[in-house]
Design a protein around this motif. Sequence first.
Motif, PDB file in Angstrom:
ATOM      1  N   ASN A 203      48.252 132.119  55.166  1.00 22.79           N
ATOM      2  CA  ASN A 203      48.092 130.911  54.354  1.00 22.79           C
ATOM      3  C   ASN A 203      49.427 130.370  53.869  1.00 22.79           C
ATOM      4  N   ASP A 204      50.372 131.277  53.594  1.00 22.85           N
ATOM      5  CA  ASP A 204      51.703 130.827  53.179  1.00 22.85           C
ATOM      6  C   ASP A 204      52.395 130.071  54.309  1.00 22.85           C
ATOM      7  N   VAL A 205      52.259 130.600  55.522  1.00 23.75           N
ATOM      8  CA  VAL A 205      52.854 129.931  56.682  1.00 23.75           C
ATOM      9  C   VAL A 205      52.170 128.588  56.927  1.00 23.75           C
ATOM     10  N   LYS A 206      50.839 128.567  56.794  1.00 23.42           N
ATOM     11  CA  LYS A 206      50.107 127.316  56.964  1.00 23.42           C
ATOM     12  C   LYS A 206      50.581 126.261  55.976  1.00 23.42           C
ATOM     13  N   GLN A 207      50.781 126.664  54.724  1.00 17.39           N
ATOM     14  CA  GLN A 207      51.212 125.721  53.704  1.00 17.39           C
ATOM     15  C   GLN A 207      52.615 125.195  53.988  1.00 17.39           C
ATOM     16  N   ALA A 208      53.491 126.087  54.458  1.00 16.39           N
ATOM     17  CA  ALA A 208      54.849 125.667  54.798  1.00 16.39           C
ATOM     18  C   ALA A 208      54.835 124.661  55.946  1.00 16.39           C
ATOM     19  N   MET A 209      54.007 124.924  56.963  1.00 16.71           N
ATOM     20  CA  MET A 209      53.912 124.002  58.092  1.00 16.71           C
ATOM     21  C   MET A 209      53.265 122.686  57.673  1.00 16.71           C
ATOM     22  N   LEU A 210      52.302 122.775  56.758  1.00 18.86           N
ATOM     23  CA  LEU A 210      51.637 121.576  56.261  1.00 18.86           C
ATOM     24  C   LEU A 210      52.631 120.678  55.527  1.00 18.86           C
ATOM     25  N   ASN A 211      53.466 121.291  54.697  1.00 19.45           N
ATOM     26  CA  ASN A 211      54.489 120.519  53.978  1.00 19.45           C
ATOM     27  C   ASN A 211      55.467 119.867  54.953  1.00 19.45           C
ATOM     28  N   PHE A 212      55.875 120.627  55.966  1.00 15.89           N
ATOM     29  CA  PHE A 212      56.813 120.121  56.971  1.00 15.89           C
ATOM     30  C   PHE A 212      56.217 118.944  57.720  1.00 15.89           C
ATOM     31  N   VAL A 213      54.976 119.091  58.182  1.00 13.31           N
ATOM     32  CA  VAL A 213      54.322 118.035  58.958  1.00 13.31           C
ATOM     33  C   VAL A 213      54.164 116.771  58.134  1.00 13.31           C
ATOM     34  N   ASN A 214      53.666 116.908  56.907  1.00 16.28           N
ATOM     35  CA  ASN A 214      53.419 115.726  56.080  1.00 16.28           C
ATOM     36  C   ASN A 214      54.714 115.018  55.689  1.00 16.28           C
ATOM     37  N   LYS A 215      55.786 115.771  55.552  1.00 15.50           N
ATOM     38  CA  LYS A 215      57.087 115.160  55.284  1.00 15.50           C
ATOM     39  C   LYS A 215      57.477 114.226  56.430  1.00 15.50           C
ATOM     40  N   GLN A 216      57.224 114.670  57.677  1.00 19.99           N
ATOM     41  CA  GLN A 216      57.600 113.881  58.844  1.00 19.99           C
ATOM     42  C   GLN A 216      56.671 112.681  59.047  1.00 19.99           C
ATOM     43  N   LEU A 217      55.410 112.820  58.633  1.00 21.03           N
ATOM     44  CA  LEU A 217      54.430 111.762  58.866  1.00 21.03           C
ATOM     45  C   LEU A 217      54.373 110.739  57.740  1.00 21.03           C
ATOM     46  N   LEU A 218      55.186 110.954  56.730  1.00 18.12           N
ATOM     47  CA  LEU A 218      55.145 110.083  55.556  1.00 18.12           C
ATOM     48  C   LEU A 218      55.411 108.625  55.922  1.00 18.12           C
ATOM     49  N   THR A 219      56.385 108.398  56.810  1.00 16.72           N
ATOM     50  CA  THR A 219      56.732 107.026  57.187  1.00 16.72           C
ATOM     51  C   THR A 219      55.633 106.349  57.995  1.00 16.72           C
ATOM     52  N   LEU A 220      54.727 107.150  58.550  1.00  9.32           N
ATOM     53  CA  LEU A 220      53.606 106.591  59.317  1.00  9.32           C
ATOM     54  C   LEU A 220      52.359 106.437  58.455  1.00  9.32           C
ATOM     55  N   SER A 221      52.488 106.744  57.177  1.00  6.67           N
ATOM     56  CA  SER A 221      51.365 106.668  56.227  1.00  6.67           C
ATOM     57  C   SER A 221      50.204 107.561  56.667  1.00  6.67           C
ATOM     58  N   LEU A 222      50.549 108.739  57.199  1.00  4.99           N
ATOM     59  CA  LEU A 222      49.545 109.701  57.621  1.00  4.99           C
ATOM     60  C   LEU A 222      49.721 110.987  56.833  1.00  4.99           C
ATOM     61  N   ALA A 223      48.623 111.721  56.686  1.00  8.50           N
ATOM     62  CA  ALA A 223      48.686 113.001  55.989  1.00  8.50           C
ATOM     63  C   ALA A 223      47.715 113.975  56.631  1.00  8.50           C
ATOM     64  N   VAL A 224      48.145 115.221  56.741  1.00  6.88           N
ATOM     65  CA  VAL A 224      47.308 116.281  57.298  1.00  6.88           C
ATOM     66  C   VAL A 224      46.861 117.191  56.167  1.00  6.88           C
ATOM     67  N   THR A 225      45.583 117.483  56.136  1.00  9.30           N
ATOM     68  CA  THR A 225      45.057 118.386  55.111  1.00  9.30           C
ATOM     69  C   THR A 225      44.502 119.683  55.707  1.00  9.30           C
ATOM     70  N   ASP A 226      44.238 119.670  57.006  1.00 10.75           N
ATOM     71  CA  ASP A 226      43.625 120.837  57.635  1.00 10.75           C
ATOM     72  C   ASP A 226      44.280 121.101  58.991  1.00 10.75           C
ATOM     73  N   LEU A 227      45.168 122.089  59.031  1.00  7.93           N
ATOM     74  CA  LEU A 227      45.837 122.432  60.287  1.00  7.93           C
ATOM     75  C   LEU A 227      44.866 122.976  61.322  1.00  7.93           C
ATOM     76  N   ASP A 228      43.778 123.572  60.862  1.00  6.64           N
ATOM     77  CA  ASP A 228      42.825 124.203  61.778  1.00  6.64           C
ATOM     78  C   ASP A 228      42.137 123.188  62.684  1.00  6.64           C
ATOM     79  N   THR A 229      41.962 121.949  62.203  1.00  6.71           N
ATOM     80  CA  THR A 229      41.149 120.998  62.963  1.00  6.71           C
ATOM     81  C   THR A 229      41.868 119.700  63.332  1.00  6.71           C
ATOM     82  N   GLN A 230      42.834 119.258  62.523  1.00  5.98           N
ATOM     83  CA  GLN A 230      43.372 117.922  62.718  1.00  5.98           C
ATOM     84  C   GLN A 230      44.344 117.779  63.881  1.00  5.98           C
TER      85      GLN A 230
END
Length: 315
Positions: A203-230
């Motif tokens: 879960n710690d790794v998932k959260q770190a990857m989630l933060n990384f992904v959302n940081k990159q997608l910020l300019t596209l106005s996108l957000a990921v909440t579930d790495l398992d499915t999205q």
Amino acid sequence: MDPVTQPGESQTLFDVETTGEVQKILQTSSENDPKLKELKTFLIDWINNELKEEHIVVKSLEEDVFDGLILHHLLQKIANTQIEVEEISLSAINQKRKLGVILEAVKTHLQLEESQLMWDVHLIHSKDLLATLHLLVALARHFRPDLPLPPNVSVEVIVVEPTKTGMKTGKAIEFLTKSSDEDAALKKDGFDQLFELTPHTVNDVKQAMLNFVNKQLLTLSLAVTDLDTQFADGVILLLLVGQLEGYFINLSTFFLTPQSQEDKLHNVSLALDFLLDGGVLQNPVDPAEIVNGDLKTTLRVLYSLFLKYKKAFKP
């Protein structure tokens, strides 16, 4: 020395110019091999489990698969797709026509060239056990990669090859499944140890990857909440790769709203190709694993991106 054919590989068995196709006949003695019986039982149980909601029961691979009915329902279930063929075909002509459509869909889903196919309409319809096993194992490995297929199953076959001077025969050992050691060597890495030895840190790794992904997608106005499915349909993965790698990905090259398993596999395959070409991934990744929601594989791909761009990433 007998030639050995590995799963999914084609091999020239004789250094003689052929005038027809090589035919492989399963040795009668091999049918009583305990490993082969175990594989057959495993595949029957797998198919029945997949199709239990449709009240379909397979008792014999040779007798129940040849007409296309089981393959039709199985492929629709595991690939989440629709295949437009008649439900029940009574005549041999119609059964072969139906099999042709189904096997063409299999080739497309598995992204195989004609030379890689170890089955065809004639072999399946004639109840050829060897071809039927190759087909079902290929489907299981592609769409259900986590299935614990019995490892290292091989059979002895008689190889008949037409030549200009007549028929030439020989014996060969043909592998139906890989060894467990080979599979482990192909897949074992730090993420395997993470999931096996320290699952509490996943879960710690998932959260770190989630933060990384959302940081990159910020300019596209996108957000990921579930790495398992999205990431399963490949859309966000493609957008993320394009954002980080600086690719302009034309909308006509992928499915923005994928409807089928094939659409999702196309999207994920395209993203993984970009990552392989760019050197982000060092080894190929099976796109079906991401489409099927395999968290370990998804994290493995995202972590490869993170390693390349972590210096530019500030949580």
